[in-house]
Write an enzyme that holds these catalytic residues in place. Structure first.
Site, PDB file in Angstrom:
ATOM      1  N   ASP A 371       0.836  -1.193   0.000  1.00 57.63           N
ATOM      2  CA  ASP A 371       0.000   0.000   0.000  1.00 57.63           C
ATOM      3  C   ASP A 371       0.878   1.253   0.000  1.00 57.63           C
ATOM      4  O   ASP A 371       1.849   1.333   0.758  1.00 57.63           O
ATOM      5  CB  ASP A 371      -0.891  -0.044   1.251  1.00 57.63           C
ATOM      6  CG  ASP A 371      -1.918   1.060   1.271  1.00 57.63           C
ATOM      7  OD1 ASP A 371      -2.712   1.127   0.319  1.00 57.63           O
ATOM      8  OD2 ASP A 371      -1.922   1.851   2.234  1.00 57.63           O
ATOM      9  N   GLU A 408       1.883  -0.376  -5.004  1.00 53.51           N
ATOM     10  CA  GLU A 408       0.983   0.722  -5.333  1.00 53.51           C
ATOM     11  C   GLU A 408       1.901   1.931  -5.415  1.00 53.51           C
ATOM     12  O   GLU A 408       2.303   2.497  -4.403  1.00 53.51           O
ATOM     13  CB  GLU A 408      -0.087   0.914  -4.251  1.00 53.51           C
ATOM     14  CG  GLU A 408      -1.112   1.974  -4.634  1.00 53.51           C
ATOM     15  CD  GLU A 408      -2.075   2.309  -3.498  1.00 53.51           C
ATOM     16  OE1 GLU A 408      -3.229   2.624  -3.788  1.00 53.51           O
ATOM     17  OE2 GLU A 408      -1.688   2.269  -2.313  1.00 53.51           O
TER      18      GLU A 408
END
Lengths: 710, 106
Positions: A371, A408
């Site tokens: 993330d 990401e």
């Protein structure tokens, strides 16, 4: 057989036999006769091990790492200091490990810092701290059970056995480009009553649905955060509806080494080992059905928030090591969540590495999606590094050697690295540009065909030399609209989040097909279904790695909410009755997945070369200025596959497409045509009917066709 | 309730009746009964569980140990486990390698 000669206590404290421990590994570890506790702090000069009986608020005993002890076998007093370098380590013998929870108190020579004040260190010896390496964490054992807010030690370390009967299981090591990833939330997948699961909302519940995942045909699930988090972090009530809003998605880690107890049916038994076993058993069972498991991991920040946040662990142990701080001691906020983990500090880097190794080795996890991974490339002062040591360490790590590493590749501080993420030949990326381009194309934007063509062939403009596996293609993910909402709403409708519709992105590139939200207009509804199928078709014939969002295969809606992070309600839960409402969407998704698995030419590991040709309404003559494009893959060229022709008509009117000629003994067959009437828009791979007209194919407005030539 | 494990052996069948709470503290007692049972090389191991009130992860591991110790050919029966224990067996996947029955007749 080697028998250790040091399996005896040398010291005693309040009746607990103990000795100098082993500095490695960090955390609580089984050693012969006892449990070894080891914890790092550079800044602390005082450390105490605090042991509790399970669930108790009053400690059983507090054992210092330095001070006067009794000798193990007599009442005689003896000095002891159980520390090596900056690591406090002690072995305690004969502990009933299932009954025990543990934490630490720490202090250092720093002024006390009050809530809301900046500080380089935030020691408070009144506070019991969670071990950053705790492999089991109690305190939120049943999902959603209102916590005792007065509990002085809310997140409690547990001791976990790491022996598990794997019965020969290993990670699957499926080549990246062969994956079809299914992104899901553990609780959302089976919590809805319509799931019919015996253990709804849990790891065990996912296991009950393995036959469904097999039928759909995906071969990898990507789980939204499963590290222990606090669903009550910043929980609040909606000002108008009174709904309890929670940290439902869980993008805020309490402990990196522990699976979320509230996601385990066994969480209620308050036994860290059973929670771990339940998750391991899910992974073992998925592997035996050919399905990999990727974890969505959040290393960019923790649940401790900013200066006003709670002290749970890291900030009370060594604030300056674990967090990026301004010179005054405020928290840098590149995550948008209050603090930023100091990932390129060597100690924190080791923790991240230890953590991922642990999940790969002990849980047989197949890969990780990071993330806001761009943060991992920032130095301790927030500047982007040209050669980020953490990313390099992960890429070259021996234990992670076959794990999928997916970034990401952006963060909330404005660092956008899609196509430029430090890859070291190992890292793949969530291709945000794929999402944006294909959404624009889907709603009929003109003049972007050059970019569309790049996305369809695995984005060589971004990833040339890194292979197609570098591109995780997706049109929807947990962030943003579901696929049904992408074709039903022009703008977000996040009122239910209680922030006056200010939260969530505005760059949705969505189109409602003529009416905002729910409608009974049959033409609009039909167009939406077709657009959903168009999106699924594009995604599953693109080179690269397709990722589907849970429920998009059955028309799941979030009522236009594009940031549903806080709802433990049917807004997030998958309503399995949708399978009866949209059987055609499910069938379409399932067949497209099967088609992809059946055709290696759709899954080339490298970017296509002469296998690929571009076409338009005229064969061999693409018009790069409109809304219409077609391509053909020559599967005969090195793949023992068929010819595949895909035409994409995002113009609103019917157009004839001239088909490229096949070799004389072969014919075009239609696998998918989203413009055809329901029931004829998709066929089972291998059962495709031969086209009557082999020269021209009539394409409805806003439709996609996939032909196969053999 | 205190844990107890009682072993009886008849021809090819070893029977162990369990009661109380099977946790890390009591698991060694169960384990030693398994080892005793294994000595007679039975073809079948029957565990009577109706009075077993709780089984922690350490207890499950003794079952796995039993399977490993006795060999894959030995049939393992779990008779009348209480609901909580039955669920523990199911979600840990152990139900696949053991036959759960409501009652056991010779």
């Amino acid at each position: 057989m080697v028998t250790r000669i040091d399996v005896y206590p040398t010291h005693r404290f309040a009746g607990y036999p103990l000795r100098m421990g082993q500095a490695f590994p960090f955390g609580a570890t089984f050693v012969p006769g006892g449990i070894n506790f080891s914890i790092f702090s550079k800044a602390a000069n005082y450390c105490v091990l605090v042991l509790y009986e399970r669930g108790s608020q009053t400690p059983l005993v507090e054992i210092p790492f330095r001070g006067l002890f009794q000798k193990a076998e007599s009442e005689e007093l003896v000095w002891g200091e159980f520390r090596i370098g900056n690591v406090f380590c002690m072995t305690v013998f004969d502990l009933p490990y299932e009954e025990i929870e543990y934490g630490f108190r720490m202090d250092g020579n720093y002024p006390r810092v009050n809530r809301g004040q900046p500080g380089i260190h935030r020691f408070n010896p009144d506070q019991v701290l969670l071990d950053p390496y705790a492999k089991g964490i109690g305190g939120r054992d049943r999902w959603g059970m209102t916590p005792n807010w007065e509990n002085p030690f809310p997140h409690r370390g547990r001791i976990v056995r790491d022996d598990f009967d794997w019965e020969g299981d290993r990670p699957l090591e499926i080549p990246l480009e062969d994956l079809v990833i299914y992104e899901m939330h553990v609780r959302s997948f089976t919590q809805h009553p319509s799931s019919g699961c015996k253990f709804p909302g849990t790891f065990a519940g996912i296991r009950e649905k393995i036959p469904y995942l097999k039928d759909l045909g995906i071969n990898c699930i990507e789980l939204m955060p499963i590290y222990e988090f606090d669903e009550f972090e910043n929980s609040r009530y909606h000002p108008d509806t009174g709904e309890l809003l929670m940290n439902y998605w869980g993008y805020s880690t309490v402990g990196f080494f522990a699976p979320k107890a509230g996601f385990a049916f066994t969480g209620q038994f308050c036994d860290g080992t059973q929670v771990a076993d339940e998750f391991k058993n899910l992974i073992k069972d998925l592997h035996s059905h050919g399905i990999e498991v990727i974890l969505d991991v959040v290393f960019n920040h923790t649940a401790e928030g900013n200066e006003y946040g709670p002290t749970i662990s890291y900030r009370g142990i060594d604030n300056q090591t674990y967090y990026m701080l301004t010179p005054e001691g405020y928290y840098f906020n590149f995550s948008g969540c209050g603090n930023t983990l100091n990932c390129n500090n060597p100690v924190v880097r080791s923790m991240v590495l230890d953590c991922l190794r642990y999940w790969a080795a002990e849980y047989h996890v197949d890969g990780f999606r990071f993330d806001l991974a761009a943060i991992l490339s920032r130095d301790p002062w927030g500047h982007p590094l040209p050669n980020p040591p953490l990313l390099e360490s992960l890429a070259f790590d021996p234990i992670l050697g076959k794990c999928k590493l997916i970034a990401e590749a952006w963060d909330a501080g404005g660092l956008y690295q899609v196509g430029r993420f430090a890859a070291y030949g190992r890292w793949a990326e969530w291709n945000g540009k794929y999402r944006d381009t294909m959404r624009k194309f889907l709603k009929g934007e003109q003049g972007i065909l050059g970019e569309v063509s790049q996305r369809l062939q695995g984005s060589p403009d971004l990833y040339y030399g890194r292979g197609t596996g570098a591109s995780i293609n997706f049109i929807t993910c947990h962030d943003g609209f579901t696929l049904m909402d992408l074709v039903s709403y022009n703008s977000k409708h996040n009122e239910a989040n209680g922030e006056d519709n200010r939260d969530g992105g505005d760059d949705n590139h969505s189109w409602n097909c003529g009416w905002e939200g729910e409608t009974t207009d049959p033409e609009i509804l039909a167009l939406r279904r077709r657009q959903i199928k168009n999106a699924l078709a594009m995604l599953l014939v693109s080179q690269g790695v397709p990722m589907l969002l849970m429920g998009d295969e059955m028309g799941r809606t979030q009522q236009g909410n594009n940031n549903a992070y806080c709802h433990d309600t049917p807004l997030n839960w998958l309503d399995w009755a949708l399978l009866d409402r949209y059987p055609d969407i499910y069938r379409f998704a399932r067949s497209c997945i099967a088609f992809r698995h059946a055709h290696p030419v759709l899954r080339m590991p490298y970017h296509p070369g002469s296998e690929l040709s571009w076409h338009g309404t005229q064969a061999w003559n693409a018009d790069w200025h409109g809304r219409v494009i077609a391509f053909m893959l020559n599967g005969r060229q090195g793949h023992a596959d068929d010819f595949i022709y895909v035409s994409l008509n995002m113009y609103w009117q019917t157009l004839p497409f001239e088909l490229p000629r096949l070799p004389p003994d072969q014919q075009w067959r239609v696998f998918a045509n989203t413009g055809a009437p329901l029931g004829e828009e998709i066929w089972d791979p291998g059962q495709e009917p031969i086209l009557e007209d082999q020269l021209t194919f009539l394409m409805q407005g806003r439709s996609v066709a996939i032909l196969v030539g053999r | 309730m205190a844990f107890s494990a009682t072993l009886s052996t008849e021809e090819d069948t070893a029977k162990i009746t369990l009661s109380g709470e099977l946790d890390a503290a009591s698991a060694p007692a169960f384990r030693s009964e398994i080892e005793k049972a294994a000595q007679s090389q039975p073809k079948r191991l029957v565990l009577f569980l109706q009075d077993l009130e709780f089984m922690a992860s350490a207890g499950l591991r003794v079952l796995i140990f039993a399977k490993q110790k006795m060999g894959a050919d030995v049939e393992l029966y779990a008779v009348a486990p209480q609901e909580g224990i039955r669920e523990t067996l199911v979600k840990t996947g152990f139900d696949k390698s053991l036959i759960i029955v409501d009652n056991y007749a010779e």
